[in-house]
Design an enzyme around this catalytic site. Structure first.
Site, PDB file in Angstrom:
ATOM      1  N   PRO A  79       0.836  -1.205   0.000  1.00  0.00           N
ATOM      2  CA  PRO A  79       0.000   0.000   0.000  1.00  0.00           C
ATOM      3  C   PRO A  79       0.871   1.254   0.000  1.00  0.00           C
ATOM      4  O   PRO A  79       1.869   1.316   0.719  1.00  0.00           O
ATOM      5  CB  PRO A  79      -0.796  -0.090   1.309  1.00  0.00           C
ATOM      6  CG  PRO A  79      -0.429  -1.346   1.966  1.00  0.00           C
ATOM      7  CD  PRO A  79       0.682  -2.011   1.219  1.00  0.00           C
ATOM      8  N   GLY A  83       4.105   3.538   5.248  1.00  0.00           N
ATOM      9  CA  GLY A  83       5.092   3.156   6.261  1.00  0.00           C
ATOM     10  C   GLY A  83       5.682   1.790   5.971  1.00  0.00           C
ATOM     11  O   GLY A  83       6.569   1.335   6.673  1.00  0.00           O
ATOM     12  N   GLY A  85       7.201   1.175   3.190  1.00  0.00           N
ATOM     13  CA  GLY A  85       8.302   1.348   2.250  1.00  0.00           C
ATOM     14  C   GLY A  85       7.915   1.175   0.795  1.00  0.00           C
ATOM     15  O   GLY A  85       8.708   0.668  -0.005  1.00  0.00           O
ATOM     16  N   SER A  86       6.702   1.621   0.437  1.00  0.00           N
ATOM     17  CA  SER A  86       6.303   1.463  -0.966  1.00  0.00           C
ATOM     18  C   SER A  86       7.245   2.234  -1.891  1.00  0.00           C
ATOM     19  O   SER A  86       7.587   1.750  -2.977  1.00  0.00           O
ATOM     20  CB  SER A  86       4.863   1.924  -1.173  1.00  0.00           C
ATOM     21  OG  SER A  86       4.722   3.253  -0.768  1.00  0.00           O
ATOM     22  N   SER A  87       7.702   3.409  -1.461  1.00  0.00           N
ATOM     23  CA  SER A  87       8.580   4.178  -2.357  1.00  0.00           C
ATOM     24  C   SER A  87       9.952   3.511  -2.456  1.00  0.00           C
ATOM     25  O   SER A  87      10.534   3.448  -3.549  1.00  0.00           O
ATOM     26  CB  SER A  87       8.695   5.636  -1.921  1.00  0.00           C
ATOM     27  OG  SER A  87       9.104   5.729  -0.596  1.00  0.00           O
ATOM     28  N   ALA A  88      10.443   2.969  -1.351  1.00  0.00           N
ATOM     29  CA  ALA A  88      11.737   2.266  -1.420  1.00  0.00           C
ATOM     30  C   ALA A  88      11.606   1.015  -2.278  1.00  0.00           C
ATOM     31  O   ALA A  88      12.502   0.676  -3.053  1.00  0.00           O
ATOM     32  CB  ALA A  88      12.209   1.891  -0.017  1.00  0.00           C
ATOM     33  N   ASP A 129      15.469   2.527   4.607  1.00  0.00           N
ATOM     34  CA  ASP A 129      14.447   1.851   3.799  1.00  0.00           C
ATOM     35  C   ASP A 129      15.076   1.164   2.578  1.00  0.00           C
ATOM     36  O   ASP A 129      14.838  -0.025   2.329  1.00  0.00           O
ATOM     37  CB  ASP A 129      13.397   2.853   3.299  1.00  0.00           C
ATOM     38  CG  ASP A 129      12.474   3.332   4.412  1.00  0.00           C
ATOM     39  OD1 ASP A 129      12.790   3.090   5.585  1.00  0.00           O
ATOM     40  OD2 ASP A 129      11.440   3.943   4.094  1.00  0.00           O
TER      41      ASP A 129
HETATM   42  O1  PMV Z   1       7.776   6.473   6.374  1.00  0.00           O
HETATM   43  P1  PMV Z   1       8.882   5.593   5.948  1.00  0.00           P
HETATM   44  O2  PMV Z   1       8.573   4.162   6.035  1.00  0.00           O
HETATM   45  O3  PMV Z   1       9.470   5.977   4.625  1.00  0.00           O
HETATM   46  O4  PMV Z   1      10.065   5.708   7.013  1.00  0.00           O
HETATM   47  C1  PMV Z   1      10.790   6.846   7.173  1.00  0.00           C
HETATM   48  C2  PMV Z   1      11.782   6.693   8.267  1.00  0.00           C
HETATM   49  C3  PMV Z   1      12.337   8.010   8.770  1.00  0.00           C
HETATM   50  O5  PMV Z   1      13.300   7.690   9.756  1.00  0.00           O
HETATM   51  C4  PMV Z   1      11.251   8.860   9.392  1.00  0.00           C
HETATM   52  C5  PMV Z   1      13.003   8.802   7.657  1.00  0.00           C
HETATM   53  C6  PMV Z   1      14.233   8.125   7.101  1.00  0.00           C
HETATM   54  O6  PMV Z   1      14.470   8.276   5.892  1.00  0.00           O
HETATM   55  O7  PMV Z   1      14.981   7.472   7.846  1.00  0.00           O
END
Ligand code: PMV
Length: 307
Positions: A79, A83, A85-88, A129
């Site tokens: 999704p 949170g 990591g869809s973009s990663a 990520d």
């Molecule tokens: O929201 P996510 O899953 O992309 O996680 C970001 C994690 C942070 O520590 C808030 C930012 C980062 O790039 O480390």
């Protein structure tokens, strides 16, 4: 060329990792697949390549590709902006495919280039990520070289050392609030707090300590202790101002059947995670308060080139 990459959750240390504190993340079995083929024009899923809708793919191409135009097809079980990591996941799968076309898709190269693409797109962040999604399994990011070192990354005078971390087969439930968290915005919000407040800086340091404390219980499968530390990490994230009313509700609901539960990722919406032996009960509890639950497994596989 077809490649795929898993998703991820951060178990400990989100936000603190941006300031060089340690963090731990694991890869999840929900994956993104990317197929790239040479074509006469650039397209993504049948639409022209677009700055706004295909930012990560566009930037991966800008940074890594100067060959023929490409027809790109994507499919993802992750999704978006959740949170997980869809973009990663889309970044790593795309970078692996592009490097694969050039015969350069080895792990460190995929990880370092994926971080560059993500950083270029978001303008902030740490390599947690992209490293986790590249490597799979568990990742420990810290500010010094430790056992099981994989590679290091430097940006704006912060150096992160990336390590493989042996993690047990954790049973996790991810609860998605349905509210899309905006990672760069949340990182900026925490940065403002961090820059003017010693209190915020102390919280960030404390989160780093909790992460270090979690390594041993993770290695020894001490779920009770891992859960306690997750709860402590969650309290500190809440003080940093990255929670959300629905995340709080889901965390409370999940706790009855869990060792521990916390926000995962940037917060402000997005997801929480719970560590549990009772995935069905936790999933039900999360959905009863209005969240969407995913019973997830850790992915042993990172990125993969299929052809
Ligand atoms: O929201 P996510 O899953 O992309 O996680 C970001 C994690 C942070 O520590 C808030 C930012 C980062 O790039 O480390």
């Amino acid at each position: 060329m077809i490649s795929s990459a898993p998703s991820k959750v951060i178990l400990f240390g989100e936000h603190a990792v941006v300031y060089g504190e340690p963090a731990i993340a694991v890869a999840l079995n929900l994956r993104t697949t990317v197929m790239v083929e040479r074509a006469s024009d650039y397209s993504v899923n049948g639409y022209p390549l677009n700055d706004r809708y295909h930012r990560y793919i566009k930037n991966a191409i800008t940074l890594l590709w100067d060959g023929d135009p490409l027809k790109i097809t994507t499919a993802s079980a992750v999704p978006s902006a959740s949170g997980m990591g869809s973009s990663a996941s889309i970044t790593v799968a795309t970078v692996a495919a592009l490097l694969g076309l050039k015969g350069e898709a080895y792990e460190k190269n995929v990880a370092l280039n994926s971080f560059e693409v993500e950083y270029f797109t978001q303008g902030s962040g740490s390599p947690i990520d992209t490293s986790t999604v590249t490597h799979g399994k568990g990742i420990l990011v810290s500010n010094r070289m430790m056992d099981n070192f994989l590679w290091s990354v430097e940006k704006n005078k912060t150096r992160w050392y990336i390590h493989h971390l042996e993690v047990p087969p954790l049973k996790l439930v991810v609860g998605f609030s349905g509210v899309k968290g905006h990672t760069p915005e949340m990182v900026r919000k925490v940065r403002r707090f961090y820059e003017w407040s010693t209190f915020a800086r102390d919280i960030i340091k404390e989160i780093g300590k909790i992460t270090m404390m979690a390594i041993e219980p993770l290695e020894n499968e001490d779920y009770v202790r891992i859960g306690e530390l997750m709860d402590r990490n969650n309290r500190l994230l809440t003080i940093l101002g990255v929670s959300h009313p629905l995340l709080k509700k889901m965390i409370e609901a999940a706790r009855k059947h869990s060792y521990g539960a916390k926000i995962t990722g940037a917060g402000g919406g997005g997801c929480m995670i719970a560590l549990t032996d009772e995935q069905d009960e936790v999933a039900r509890a999360i959905e009863e308060v209005g969240g969407k639950a995913y019973k997830v497994k850790i992915s042993q596989k990172g990125y993969e080139i299929q052809s």
